[in-house]
Design a protein around this motif. Structure first.
Motif, PDB file in Angstrom:
ATOM      1  N   GLY A 199      -2.795  -3.478   6.605  1.00  0.00           N
ATOM      2  CA  GLY A 199      -3.481  -2.512   5.351  1.00  0.00           C
ATOM      3  C   GLY A 199      -3.021  -1.078   5.308  1.00  0.00           C
ATOM      4  N   GLY A 200      -2.875  -0.379   6.655  1.00  0.00           N
ATOM      5  CA  GLY A 200      -2.130   1.073   6.692  1.00  0.00           C
ATOM      6  C   GLY A 200      -0.682   0.892   6.341  1.00  0.00           C
ATOM      7  N   GLN A 201      -0.229   0.059   6.787  1.00  0.00           N
ATOM      8  CA  GLN A 201       1.373  -0.082   6.319  1.00  0.00           C
ATOM      9  C   GLN A 201       1.810  -0.086   4.979  1.00  0.00           C
ATOM     10  OE1 GLN A 201       3.104   1.688   8.565  1.00  0.00           O
ATOM     11  NE2 GLN A 201       4.563   0.431   9.278  1.00  0.00           N
ATOM     12  N   ILE A 202       0.858  -1.159   4.150  1.00  0.00           N
ATOM     13  CA  ILE A 202       1.009  -1.121   3.036  1.00  0.00           C
ATOM     14  C   ILE A 202       0.516  -0.177   2.176  1.00  0.00           C
ATOM     15  CG2 ILE A 202       0.167  -2.707   0.890  1.00  0.00           C
ATOM     16  CD1 ILE A 202       0.009  -5.051   2.889  1.00  0.00           C
ATOM     17  N   ALA A 203      -0.633   0.502   2.532  1.00  0.00           N
ATOM     18  CA  ALA A 203      -0.978   1.779   1.810  1.00  0.00           C
ATOM     19  C   ALA A 203       0.038   2.881   2.044  1.00  0.00           C
ATOM     20  CB  ALA A 203      -2.238   2.344   2.407  1.00  0.00           C
ATOM     21  N   ARG A 204       0.512   2.874   3.114  1.00  0.00           N
ATOM     22  CA  ARG A 204       1.653   4.002   3.289  1.00  0.00           C
ATOM     23  C   ARG A 204       2.724   3.794   2.662  1.00  0.00           C
ATOM     24  NH1 ARG A 204       4.669   3.976   9.033  1.00  0.00           N
ATOM     25  NH2 ARG A 204       6.501   5.700   8.462  1.00  0.00           N
ATOM     26  N   PHE A 205       3.317   2.633   2.482  1.00  0.00           N
ATOM     27  CA  PHE A 205       4.601   2.328   1.463  1.00  0.00           C
ATOM     28  C   PHE A 205       4.386   2.561   0.006  1.00  0.00           C
ATOM     29  CE2 PHE A 205       6.671  -0.573  -1.095  1.00  0.00           C
ATOM     30  CZ  PHE A 205       8.023  -0.144  -0.849  1.00  0.00           C
ATOM     31  N   LEU A 206       2.887   2.270  -0.249  1.00  0.00           N
ATOM     32  CA  LEU A 206       2.529   2.518  -1.779  1.00  0.00           C
ATOM     33  C   LEU A 206       2.229   4.066  -1.844  1.00  0.00           C
ATOM     34  CD1 LEU A 206       0.249  -0.410  -2.422  1.00  0.00           C
ATOM     35  CD2 LEU A 206       2.602  -0.208  -3.292  1.00  0.00           C
ATOM     36  N   GLY A 207       2.382   5.050  -0.973  1.00  0.00           N
ATOM     37  CA  GLY A 207       2.246   6.218  -1.038  1.00  0.00           C
ATOM     38  C   GLY A 207       0.859   6.749  -0.986  1.00  0.00           C
ATOM     39  N   LEU A 208      -0.078   6.051  -0.406  1.00  0.00           N
ATOM     40  CA  LEU A 208      -1.442   6.419  -0.387  1.00  0.00           C
ATOM     41  C   LEU A 208      -1.571   7.355   0.826  1.00  0.00           C
ATOM     42  CD1 LEU A 208      -2.938   3.067  -1.516  1.00  0.00           C
ATOM     43  CD2 LEU A 208      -3.237   5.287  -2.677  1.00  0.00           C
ATOM     44  N   PRO A 209      -2.430   8.200   0.663  1.00  0.00           N
ATOM     45  CA  PRO A 209      -2.752   9.104   2.059  1.00  0.00           C
ATOM     46  C   PRO A 209      -3.437   8.335   3.041  1.00  0.00           C
ATOM     47  CG  PRO A 209      -4.452   9.704   0.288  1.00  0.00           C
ATOM     48  CD  PRO A 209      -3.609   8.542  -0.311  1.00  0.00           C
ATOM     49  N   VAL A 210      -2.630   8.077   4.081  1.00  0.00           N
ATOM     50  CA  VAL A 210      -3.173   7.270   5.283  1.00  0.00           C
ATOM     51  C   VAL A 210      -2.770   8.083   6.761  1.00  0.00           C
ATOM     52  CG1 VAL A 210      -3.271   5.300   6.586  1.00  0.00           C
ATOM     53  CG2 VAL A 210      -3.108   5.152   4.091  1.00  0.00           C
ATOM     54  N   PRO A 211      -3.537   8.364   7.632  1.00  0.00           N
ATOM     55  CA  PRO A 211      -3.215   9.023   8.697  1.00  0.00           C
ATOM     56  C   PRO A 211      -2.099   8.273   9.398  1.00  0.00           C
ATOM     57  CG  PRO A 211      -5.724   9.117   8.674  1.00  0.00           C
ATOM     58  CD  PRO A 211      -5.119   8.149   7.517  1.00  0.00           C
ATOM     59  N   GLU A 212      -1.259   8.697  10.282  1.00  0.00           N
ATOM     60  CA  GLU A 212      -0.111   8.172  10.702  1.00  0.00           C
ATOM     61  C   GLU A 212      -0.708   7.115  11.748  1.00  0.00           C
ATOM     62  OE1 GLU A 212       3.708   8.948  13.746  1.00  0.00           O
ATOM     63  OE2 GLU A 212       2.226  10.426  13.597  1.00  0.00           O
ATOM     64  N   LEU A 213      -0.119   6.001  11.771  1.00  0.00           N
ATOM     65  CA  LEU A 213      -0.443   4.891  12.699  1.00  0.00           C
ATOM     66  C   LEU A 213       0.564   4.870  13.661  1.00  0.00           C
ATOM     67  CD1 LEU A 213      -1.285   2.065  10.355  1.00  0.00           C
ATOM     68  CD2 LEU A 213      -3.082   3.003  11.702  1.00  0.00           C
ATOM     69  N   VAL A 214       0.187   4.694  14.791  1.00  0.00           N
ATOM     70  CA  VAL A 214       0.909   4.589  16.099  1.00  0.00           C
ATOM     71  C   VAL A 214       0.484   3.410  17.099  1.00  0.00           C
ATOM     72  CG1 VAL A 214       1.497   7.010  16.122  1.00  0.00           C
ATOM     73  CG2 VAL A 214      -0.423   6.045  17.547  1.00  0.00           C
ATOM     74  N   PHE A 215       1.500   2.803  17.566  1.00  0.00           N
ATOM     75  CA  PHE A 215       1.212   1.859  18.533  1.00  0.00           C
ATOM     76  C   PHE A 215       0.860   2.578  19.771  1.00  0.00           C
ATOM     77  CE2 PHE A 215       4.295  -0.986  16.475  1.00  0.00           C
ATOM     78  CZ  PHE A 215       3.331  -1.649  15.737  1.00  0.00           C
ATOM     79  N   ALA A 216      -0.254   2.202  20.606  1.00  0.00           N
ATOM     80  CA  ALA A 216      -0.848   3.029  21.707  1.00  0.00           C
ATOM     81  C   ALA A 216      -0.862   2.242  22.868  1.00  0.00           C
ATOM     82  CB  ALA A 216      -2.120   3.663  21.328  1.00  0.00           C
TER      83      ALA A 216
END
Length: 262
Positions: free
Chosen positions: A55-72
């Motif tokens: 969900g976050g990566q698709i939103a990010r690709f579409l230019g929507l404002p999502v906080p950076e995701l990281v593998f932790a």
């Protein structure tokens, strides 16, 4: 297209965020940033992390404002000194790769009665949530934040709910998503047709395949399913591809429901 996530090592557990049902936490990593951590050892396990990631990566690709995701990454010693037994069990059960969202310090929860959202952004968010079948962007639980006077999307862990049963995923890919009726931004989403034209031209199988292929292999070793990680990735890809090709189905549902709200 660049959609790769950074990997950080968690160095300090700060505090649980108990408003989340899966007991996420605020933590610090070795890059000196703070993150909201989503744990693989929580309720819905890695499936919630996969939904959050996709969900976050698709939103990010579409230019929507999502906080950076990281593998932790949590090493095996992490959490042994935690005094709360429930949290210690969660941390011990989450060794390895988890998911973090950059912490937006000072952010406030979006309130539809107080905060505004322009029609274009509202339409983009509604389209995204209808596409990924995100059940959790309601008036009761908006999963939207206001940070530095801008709207930000958080928490997509409840999306792709078909994967909790895994049956009839093709049928689910073609559903209109009736739960869009509860979406907090639906009343403001007057530009759904424009957004559908934009997003269906931006997204394609190449983009979807690249995003799905980044799901970590060890999130795909499911004890309750006798299928391989490669097969699981293929189902996620096919679900997204079929749903995109039939976007008119969930678009019409959202538009029809909107007419009952006006």
């Amino acid at each position: 297209m660049h959609t790769n996530l950074r990997t950080v090592n968690v160095t300090r557990y700060i505090t649980p965020l108990r408003e989340g049902g899966s007991l996420p936490a605020l933590a610090e990593a070795d890059d000196d940033f703070k993150y909201v951590l989503k744990f693989r050892g929580a309720g819905h396990g890695v499936k919630a992390l996969i939904a959050e990631f996709l969900g976050g990566q698709i939103a990010r690709f579409l230019g929507l404002p999502v906080p950076e995701l990281v593998f932790a990454t949590l090493d095996e010693a992490f959490g042994r000194t935690e005094g709360d037994e429930e949290i210690q069990d969660l941390l011990q059960g989450s060794q390895g790769l988890n998911l973090g969202l950059h912490f937006l310090s000072g952010a406030l929860t979006y309130d539809a009665a107080v905060n505004d959202c322009d029609a274009l952004l509202a339409s983009k968010i509604v389209w995204l949530d209808a596409y990924i079948t995100n059940v959790d962007r309601t008036f009761k639980n908006t999963n939207l934040l206001i940070w530095k006077k801008e709207l930000w999307l958080i928490d997509h862990g409840a999306a792709f709910y078909f994967h909790h049963s895994w049956d009839n995923w093709k049928e689910n890919a073609l559903t209109p998503f009736s739960l869009i009726k509860d979406h907090v931004l639906l009343p403001k989403a007057t530009r759904l047709e424009d957004v559908n034209n934009e997003f269906t031209s931006k997204l394609n199988d190449t983009v979807l395949r690249e995003i799905v292929n980044q799901i970590p292999e060890d999130w795909l070793l499911w004890e309750d399913q006798a299928i391989t990680p490669t097969e699981i990735k293929e189902v996620y890809f096919q679900f997204l591809s079929i749903r995109l090709a039939n976007a008119s189905v969930f678009l019409k549902q959202a538009q029809d429901v909107r007419t009952t709200l006006i």
